[in-house]
Design a protein around this motif. Structure first.
Motif, PDB file in Angstrom:
ATOM      1  N   GLN A 122     -11.232 -15.244  16.608  1.00  0.00           N
ATOM      2  CA  GLN A 122      -9.908 -14.663  16.799  1.00  0.00           C
ATOM      3  C   GLN A 122      -9.550 -13.828  15.579  1.00  0.00           C
ATOM      4  N   LYS A 123      -8.878 -12.731  15.809  1.00  0.00           N
ATOM      5  CA  LYS A 123      -8.567 -11.807  14.723  1.00  0.00           C
ATOM      6  C   LYS A 123      -7.086 -11.480  14.730  1.00  0.00           C
ATOM      7  N   THR A 124      -6.591 -11.196  13.560  1.00  0.00           N
ATOM      8  CA  THR A 124      -5.238 -10.661  13.469  1.00  0.00           C
ATOM      9  C   THR A 124      -5.313  -9.148  13.443  1.00  0.00           C
ATOM     10  N   ALA A 125      -4.142  -8.498  13.627  1.00  0.00           N
ATOM     11  CA  ALA A 125      -4.121  -7.027  13.595  1.00  0.00           C
ATOM     12  C   ALA A 125      -4.563  -6.514  12.235  1.00  0.00           C
ATOM     13  N   TYR A 126      -4.229  -7.243  11.156  1.00  0.00           N
ATOM     14  CA  TYR A 126      -4.600  -6.788   9.828  1.00  0.00           C
ATOM     15  C   TYR A 126      -6.091  -6.929   9.586  1.00  0.00           C
ATOM     16  N   GLU A 127      -6.728  -7.889  10.240  1.00  0.00           N
ATOM     17  CA  GLU A 127      -8.171  -8.018  10.089  1.00  0.00           C
ATOM     18  C   GLU A 127      -8.877  -6.886  10.805  1.00  0.00           C
ATOM     19  N   ILE A 128      -8.360  -6.533  11.986  1.00  0.00           N
ATOM     20  CA  ILE A 128      -9.014  -5.498  12.771  1.00  0.00           C
ATOM     21  C   ILE A 128      -8.750  -4.117  12.166  1.00  0.00           C
ATOM     22  N   ARG A 129      -7.559  -3.885  11.651  1.00  0.00           N
ATOM     23  CA  ARG A 129      -7.216  -2.575  11.115  1.00  0.00           C
ATOM     24  C   ARG A 129      -6.644  -2.724   9.708  1.00  0.00           C
ATOM     25  N   PRO A 130      -7.474  -2.943   8.702  1.00  0.00           N
ATOM     26  CA  PRO A 130      -6.980  -3.122   7.344  1.00  0.00           C
ATOM     27  C   PRO A 130      -6.331  -1.867   6.778  1.00  0.00           C
ATOM     28  N   ARG A 131      -6.607  -0.715   7.398  1.00  0.00           N
ATOM     29  CA  ARG A 131      -5.973   0.507   6.904  1.00  0.00           C
ATOM     30  C   ARG A 131      -4.453   0.460   7.078  1.00  0.00           C
ATOM     31  N   GLU A 132      -3.982  -0.373   8.044  1.00  0.00           N
ATOM     32  CA  GLU A 132      -2.556  -0.392   8.318  1.00  0.00           C
ATOM     33  C   GLU A 132      -1.760  -0.922   7.127  1.00  0.00           C
ATOM     34  N   TRP A 133      -2.139  -2.100   6.606  1.00  0.00           N
ATOM     35  CA  TRP A 133      -1.339  -2.678   5.526  1.00  0.00           C
ATOM     36  C   TRP A 133      -1.487  -1.872   4.246  1.00  0.00           C
ATOM     37  N   SER A 134      -2.678  -1.363   3.952  1.00  0.00           N
ATOM     38  CA  SER A 134      -2.847  -0.620   2.706  1.00  0.00           C
ATOM     39  C   SER A 134      -2.116   0.711   2.750  1.00  0.00           C
ATOM     40  N   SER A 135      -2.160   1.386   3.902  1.00  0.00           N
ATOM     41  CA  SER A 135      -1.450   2.658   4.009  1.00  0.00           C
ATOM     42  C   SER A 135       0.052   2.456   4.010  1.00  0.00           C
ATOM     43  N   ASP A 136       0.536   1.366   4.623  1.00  0.00           N
ATOM     44  CA  ASP A 136       1.970   1.093   4.625  1.00  0.00           C
ATOM     45  C   ASP A 136       2.480   0.816   3.213  1.00  0.00           C
ATOM     46  N   VAL A 137       1.734  -0.004   2.468  1.00  0.00           N
ATOM     47  CA  VAL A 137       2.142  -0.306   1.099  1.00  0.00           C
ATOM     48  C   VAL A 137       2.113   0.947   0.241  1.00  0.00           C
ATOM     49  N   CYS A 138       1.063   1.753   0.394  1.00  0.00           N
ATOM     50  CA  CYS A 138       0.964   2.999  -0.374  1.00  0.00           C
ATOM     51  C   CYS A 138       2.093   3.957  -0.023  1.00  0.00           C
ATOM     52  N   SER A 139       2.383   4.074   1.263  1.00  0.00           N
ATOM     53  CA  SER A 139       3.420   5.008   1.691  1.00  0.00           C
ATOM     54  C   SER A 139       4.779   4.633   1.117  1.00  0.00           C
ATOM     55  N   SER A 140       5.102   3.341   1.109  1.00  0.00           N
ATOM     56  CA  SER A 140       6.387   2.916   0.550  1.00  0.00           C
ATOM     57  C   SER A 140       6.454   3.189  -0.945  1.00  0.00           C
ATOM     58  N   ASP A 141       5.334   3.014  -1.620  1.00  0.00           N
ATOM     59  CA  ASP A 141       5.255   3.266  -3.054  1.00  0.00           C
ATOM     60  C   ASP A 141       5.432   4.752  -3.354  1.00  0.00           C
ATOM     61  N   LEU A 142       4.646   5.599  -2.662  1.00  0.00           N
ATOM     62  CA  LEU A 142       4.647   7.032  -2.961  1.00  0.00           C
ATOM     63  C   LEU A 142       5.892   7.735  -2.424  1.00  0.00           C
ATOM     64  N   TRP A 143       6.444   7.240  -1.311  1.00  0.00           N
ATOM     65  CA  TRP A 143       7.665   7.853  -0.787  1.00  0.00           C
ATOM     66  C   TRP A 143       8.797   7.726  -1.788  1.00  0.00           C
ATOM     67  N   ARG A 144       8.849   6.578  -2.472  1.00  0.00           N
ATOM     68  CA  ARG A 144       9.866   6.393  -3.513  1.00  0.00           C
ATOM     69  C   ARG A 144       9.663   7.371  -4.661  1.00  0.00           C
ATOM     70  N   ALA A 145       8.408   7.765  -4.889  1.00  0.00           N
ATOM     71  CA  ALA A 145       8.101   8.697  -5.978  1.00  0.00           C
ATOM     72  C   ALA A 145       8.223  10.147  -5.547  1.00  0.00           C
ATOM     73  N   GLY A 146       8.560  10.395  -4.283  1.00  0.00           N
ATOM     74  CA  GLY A 146       8.713  11.766  -3.808  1.00  0.00           C
ATOM     75  C   GLY A 146       7.406  12.435  -3.446  1.00  0.00           C
TER      76      GLY A 146
END
Length: 211
Positions: free
Chosen positions: A1-25
């Motif tokens: 059995q898999k979670t969504a984050y296991e199947i698509r690890p790009r989701e959590w890393s891109s979300d975290v990066c986007s929140s970080d960089l969006w704050r930086a403009g």
């Protein structure tokens, strides 16, 4: 059995990066390219040394270098961040596709015998079964997300980062260097993309990099 984050690890890393960089403009369209670079170098480092930890370290170093070059292009050289991000994604996919046959004499897939550690394996039933076969990276995701939220939303550094993104001239007049803050944000994003790429390549039962 898999979670969504296991199947698509790009989701959590891109979300975290986007929140970080969006704050930086910064609107970063090169995240996929960074994760491809991270995936390739995590597998390449693991193949070369036999150690997954060294493979992950190789991925982090490669993504840090790529992020620093991206910062040079968009900040000192003042290139358009959207165009530069698209270029980074194209280079990430193209460079790894080129290096695969050059370094290993094969096209398409580079396999490695060992992947990321899995705390629970071989369980098929119950709550433990739902958590079985998940890589250690999946277990670390909640901690990474919470720590990033605290850093960006509840620290003085996060406040300065938001000031750089919303009012860079006001931030500069207050003694904050926007260029340096954006560099730190991009380097932090590079680390997250490296971890996401490593999870993508090494987090599956058959650890591999494919193009």
């Amino acid at each position: 059995q898999k979670t969504a984050y296991e199947i698509r690890p790009r989701e959590w890393s891109s979300d975290v990066c986007s929140s970080d960089l969006w704050r930086a403009g910064i609107f970063h369209l090169g995240l996929e390219g960074l994760m491809v670079i991270g995936a390739f170098f995590s597998v390449a480092g693991t193949v070369a040394t036999g150690e997954v930890a060294i493979g992950i370290l190789c991925a982090i170093v490669a993504c840090l270098i790529a992020s620093a070059l991206f910062w040079v292009v968009i900040v000192p050289m003042r290139a358009n961040a959207i165009i530069a991000g698209l270029g980074l994604s194209i280079i990430g996919v193209g460079a790894t596709s080129y290096l695969l046959p050059v370094l290993y004499g094969k096209r398409g897939i580079l396999e490695v015998a060992n992947g990321l550690w899995r705390p629970i394996t071989g369980v098929q039933t119950g709550i433990t079964g739902a958590l079985s076969e998940l890589s250690v990276m999946v277990w670390l995701v909640p901690l990474i997300v919470i720590l990033t939220w605290v850093l960006v939303r509840r620290t003085a550094w996060g406040l300065r980062l938001a000031a750089v993104g919303e009012h860079p001239f006001a931030a500069r007049s207050a003694g904050v260097d926007p260029g340096r803050m954006r560099l730190v944000a991009l380097l932090l994003c590079g680390v997250f993309c490296a971890l996401g790429g490593a999870a993508l390549a090494l987090g599956q039962p058959a650890a591999l990099f494919s193009v």
